[in-house]
Design a protein around this motif. Sequence first.
Motif, PDB file in Angstrom:
ATOM      1  N   LYS A   9      -2.024  31.102   7.806  1.00 23.71           N
ATOM      2  CA  LYS A   9      -2.763  31.140   7.377  1.00 23.71           C
ATOM      3  C   LYS A   9      -3.661  30.065   7.131  1.00 23.71           C
ATOM      4  N   ARG A  10      -3.047  29.154   7.532  1.00 25.90           N
ATOM      5  CA  ARG A  10      -3.858  27.324   7.638  1.00 25.90           C
ATOM      6  C   ARG A  10      -3.913  27.468   9.042  1.00 25.90           C
ATOM      7  N   ALA A  11      -4.806  26.433   8.910  1.00 25.76           N
ATOM      8  CA  ALA A  11      -4.955  25.792  10.619  1.00 25.76           C
ATOM      9  C   ALA A  11      -6.065  24.473  10.431  1.00 25.76           C
ATOM     10  N   ALA A  12      -5.704  23.431  11.854  1.00 27.29           N
ATOM     11  CA  ALA A  12      -6.430  22.640  11.325  1.00 27.29           C
ATOM     12  C   ALA A  12      -8.146  22.323  12.023  1.00 27.29           C
ATOM     13  N   VAL A  13      -8.694  22.478  10.899  1.00 27.74           N
ATOM     14  CA  VAL A  13      -9.961  23.288  11.126  1.00 27.74           C
ATOM     15  C   VAL A  13     -10.697  22.511  12.151  1.00 27.74           C
ATOM     16  N   LYS A  14     -11.581  22.747  12.970  1.00 25.64           N
ATOM     17  CA  LYS A  14     -12.441  22.329  13.870  1.00 25.64           C
ATOM     18  C   LYS A  14     -13.425  21.615  12.981  1.00 25.64           C
ATOM     19  N   LYS A  15     -14.119  22.571  12.302  1.00 25.10           N
ATOM     20  CA  LYS A  15     -15.357  23.165  11.701  1.00 25.10           C
ATOM     21  C   LYS A  15     -15.412  23.111  10.214  1.00 25.10           C
ATOM     22  N   ASN A  66     -16.142  10.833  17.624  1.00 25.47           N
ATOM     23  CA  ASN A  66     -17.721  11.642  16.672  1.00 25.47           C
ATOM     24  C   ASN A  66     -16.935  12.969  16.431  1.00 25.47           C
ATOM     25  N   GLN A  67     -15.308  12.777  15.935  1.00 20.31           N
ATOM     26  CA  GLN A  67     -15.101  14.595  14.734  1.00 20.31           C
ATOM     27  C   GLN A  67     -15.553  14.962  14.509  1.00 20.31           C
ATOM     28  N   PRO A  68     -16.541  16.213  13.795  1.00 15.98           N
ATOM     29  CA  PRO A  68     -17.148  16.397  12.556  1.00 15.98           C
ATOM     30  C   PRO A  68     -16.351  16.638  11.603  1.00 15.98           C
ATOM     31  N   GLN A  69     -14.798  16.888  11.684  1.00 15.97           N
ATOM     32  CA  GLN A  69     -14.537  16.623  10.731  1.00 15.97           C
ATOM     33  C   GLN A  69     -13.952  15.877   9.531  1.00 15.97           C
ATOM     34  N   ILE A  70     -14.664  14.532   9.819  1.00 15.56           N
ATOM     35  CA  ILE A  70     -14.249  13.541   9.546  1.00 15.56           C
ATOM     36  C   ILE A  70     -15.719  13.399   8.289  1.00 15.56           C
ATOM     37  N   THR A 135       4.287   8.298   6.616  1.00 11.35           N
ATOM     38  CA  THR A 135       3.165   8.305   6.803  1.00 11.35           C
ATOM     39  C   THR A 135       3.359   9.908   6.791  1.00 11.35           C
ATOM     40  N   TYR A 136       3.531   9.776   7.945  1.00 12.03           N
ATOM     41  CA  TYR A 136       3.811  11.598   8.826  1.00 12.03           C
ATOM     42  C   TYR A 136       4.577  12.670   7.713  1.00 12.03           C
ATOM     43  N   ILE A 137       5.237  12.128   7.027  1.00 11.26           N
ATOM     44  CA  ILE A 137       6.086  13.011   6.373  1.00 11.26           C
ATOM     45  C   ILE A 137       5.153  13.392   4.521  1.00 11.26           C
ATOM     46  N   ALA A 154      -6.629  19.469   8.307  1.00  8.79           N
ATOM     47  CA  ALA A 154      -6.849  19.220  10.131  1.00  8.79           C
ATOM     48  C   ALA A 154      -5.891  17.654   9.949  1.00  8.79           C
ATOM     49  N   PRO A 155      -5.035  17.572  10.116  1.00 12.12           N
ATOM     50  CA  PRO A 155      -4.262  16.492  10.948  1.00 12.12           C
ATOM     51  C   PRO A 155      -5.101  16.049  11.815  1.00 12.12           C
ATOM     52  N   MET A 156      -5.206  14.498  11.853  1.00  7.71           N
ATOM     53  CA  MET A 156      -5.737  14.082  13.116  1.00  7.71           C
ATOM     54  C   MET A 156      -5.506  12.674  13.768  1.00  7.71           C
ATOM     55  N   GLU A 157      -5.257  12.800  14.783  1.00  2.00           N
ATOM     56  CA  GLU A 157      -4.990  11.478  15.553  1.00  2.00           C
ATOM     57  C   GLU A 157      -5.767  10.669  16.492  1.00  2.00           C
ATOM     58  N   GLY A 158      -6.896  10.949  16.242  1.00  2.00           N
ATOM     59  CA  GLY A 158      -8.086  10.486  17.796  1.00  2.00           C
ATOM     60  C   GLY A 158      -8.900  10.025  16.738  1.00  2.00           C
ATOM     61  N   PHE A 159      -8.384   8.772  16.910  1.00  2.00           N
ATOM     62  CA  PHE A 159      -9.545   7.628  16.293  1.00  2.00           C
ATOM     63  C   PHE A 159      -8.936   6.279  16.427  1.00  2.00           C
ATOM     64  N   VAL A 191     -14.380  28.262  15.155  1.00  2.00           N
ATOM     65  CA  VAL A 191     -13.441  29.618  15.897  1.00  2.00           C
ATOM     66  C   VAL A 191     -11.919  28.835  16.418  1.00  2.00           C
ATOM     67  N   TYR A 192     -12.178  27.711  15.897  1.00  2.00           N
ATOM     68  CA  TYR A 192     -10.444  27.048  16.388  1.00  2.00           C
ATOM     69  C   TYR A 192      -9.806  28.004  14.898  1.00  2.00           C
ATOM     70  N   SER A 193      -9.622  27.807  13.878  1.00  3.61           N
ATOM     71  CA  SER A 193      -8.859  29.037  13.222  1.00  3.61           C
ATOM     72  C   SER A 193      -9.177  31.061  13.583  1.00  3.61           C
ATOM     73  N   ILE A 196      -5.076  32.806  17.163  1.00  3.96           N
ATOM     74  CA  ILE A 196      -3.712  33.265  17.274  1.00  3.96           C
ATOM     75  C   ILE A 196      -3.319  32.207  17.499  1.00  3.96           C
ATOM     76  N   LYS A 197      -2.403  31.454  16.403  1.00  4.13           N
ATOM     77  CA  LYS A 197      -1.089  30.593  16.306  1.00  4.13           C
ATOM     78  C   LYS A 197      -0.521  29.923  16.855  1.00  4.13           C
ATOM     79  N   VAL A 198      -0.244  29.219  17.639  1.00  6.25           N
ATOM     80  CA  VAL A 198       0.407  29.229  19.636  1.00  6.25           C
ATOM     81  C   VAL A 198       1.746  28.776  18.846  1.00  6.25           C
TER      82      VAL A 198
HETATM   83  C1  LIG Z   1      -0.250  14.477  14.094  1.00  8.66           C
HETATM   84  C2  LIG Z   1      -1.490  15.556  14.289  1.00  8.66           C
HETATM   85  C3  LIG Z   1      -2.971  15.061  14.570  1.00  8.66           C
HETATM   86  C4  LIG Z   1      -3.939  15.822  15.381  1.00  8.66           C
HETATM   87  N1  LIG Z   1      -4.644  14.920  15.774  1.00  8.66           N
HETATM   88  C5  LIG Z   1      -5.583  15.670  16.134  1.00  8.66           C
HETATM   89  C6  LIG Z   1      -7.279  15.400  16.300  1.00  8.66           C
HETATM   90  O1  LIG Z   1      -7.069  14.029  16.624  1.00  8.66           O
HETATM   91  N2  LIG Z   1      -8.391  16.089  16.432  1.00  8.66           N
HETATM   92  C7  LIG Z   1      -7.727  17.814  16.439  1.00  8.66           C
HETATM   93  O2  LIG Z   1      -8.991  18.642  16.114  1.00  8.66           O
HETATM   94  N3  LIG Z   1      -6.760  17.970  15.975  1.00  8.66           N
HETATM   95  C8  LIG Z   1      -5.723  17.263  15.702  1.00  8.66           C
HETATM   96  N4  LIG Z   1      -4.384  18.298  14.984  1.00  8.66           N
HETATM   97  C9  LIG Z   1      -4.711  19.204  15.603  1.00  8.66           C
HETATM   98  C10 LIG Z   1      -3.104  19.917  16.153  1.00  8.66           C
HETATM   99  O3  LIG Z   1      -4.142  19.963  17.423  1.00  8.66           O
HETATM  100  C11 LIG Z   1      -3.234  21.143  15.898  1.00  8.66           C
HETATM  101  O4  LIG Z   1      -2.731  21.028  14.367  1.00  8.66           O
HETATM  102  C12 LIG Z   1      -1.693  22.413  16.998  1.00  8.66           C
HETATM  103  O5  LIG Z   1      -2.391  22.549  17.710  1.00  8.66           O
HETATM  104  C13 LIG Z   1      -1.672  23.487  16.127  1.00  8.66           C
HETATM  105  O6  LIG Z   1      -2.742  23.839  14.975  1.00  8.66           O
HETATM  106  P1  LIG Z   1      -2.633  24.457  13.785  1.00  8.66           P
HETATM  107  O7  LIG Z   1      -2.112  23.221  13.145  1.00  8.66           O
HETATM  108  O8  LIG Z   1      -3.907  24.446  13.385  1.00  8.66           O
HETATM  109  O9  LIG Z   1      -1.525  25.648  13.132  1.00  8.66           O
HETATM  110  C14 LIG Z   1      -3.050  17.357  15.182  1.00  8.66           C
HETATM  111  C15 LIG Z   1      -2.879  17.205  14.537  1.00  8.66           C
HETATM  112  C16 LIG Z   1      -1.358  16.685  14.123  1.00  8.66           C
HETATM  113  C17 LIG Z   1       0.012  16.748  13.173  1.00  8.66           C
END
Ligand SMILES: Cc1cc2nc3c(=O)[nH]c(=O)nc-3n(C[C@H](O)[C@H](O)[C@H](O)COP(=O)(O)O)c2cc1C
Length: 209
Positions: A9-15, A66-70, A135-137, A154-159, A191-193, A196-198
Amino acid sequence: MSLIDQLQKRAAVKKFDPSKKISAEQLDQLQSAIQLAPSSLGLQSFKVIVVQDAETRQKLRAAGYNQPQITDSSALFVFASLTSLDEAFGKKFIDLVANVRNVERESLAGYEQMILGKLSSLTDEQKLAWSHKQTYIALGVLVSQASELGIDAAPMEGFDAAKFDEILGLKELGLTTSVIAAVGHRADDDVYSKMIKVRRPKSELFIHV
Ligand SMILES: Cc1cc2nc3c(=O)[nH]c(=O)nc-3n(C[C@H](O)[C@H](O)[C@H](O)COP(=O)(O)O)c2cc1C
């Protein structure tokens, strides 16, 4: 619900919905999970900055593509690695072990030698890469704990890590940003959450020997 169901059910929510805040107790539970995450030799060579201040988050967003999750999440976890792992750091950890377990420091001589030996065998660059991995663990444990609590993470590396370090004054604290995670609750129209999970099939992901 099982952990697998929660992870489905979880997702890397964008909004995120900025009006839906997680409670102080939940924030503390997330911090407990990070605290309990395993780390190599138990050293936990990182700190986590929990950013809730709106002005700071606005600056971080600019440094985060400019990722709005921040800005729109309830809190932003910034995982930052220690930039110096010296002998004193290793010894201080052994002090902690002796104190927490209430044992004579001398009885930990072997453990101490193992830690100091490991630290002295690595270059500064290798130590930092090692800390980044830890830190990733912790990030993974945070994401799992959040899903168990029904909180989006929402994990992020985009910064830009250098800019994050500057905004948060991390260099002065002997830290540098590794990875970040926004936590909170998804907006109804995220929209993202709803997608369907890939995931690659298990037959591709695992090799049984
Ligand atoms: C280490 C890491 C960095 C990520 N960086 C970003 C990011 O900067 N922006 C973003 O929108 N999603 C980011 N994601 C989310 C992934 O794109 C997402 O986890 C993956 O597509 C699988 O989707 P789900 O987590 O919703 O199942 C990151 C995920 C991880 C684990």
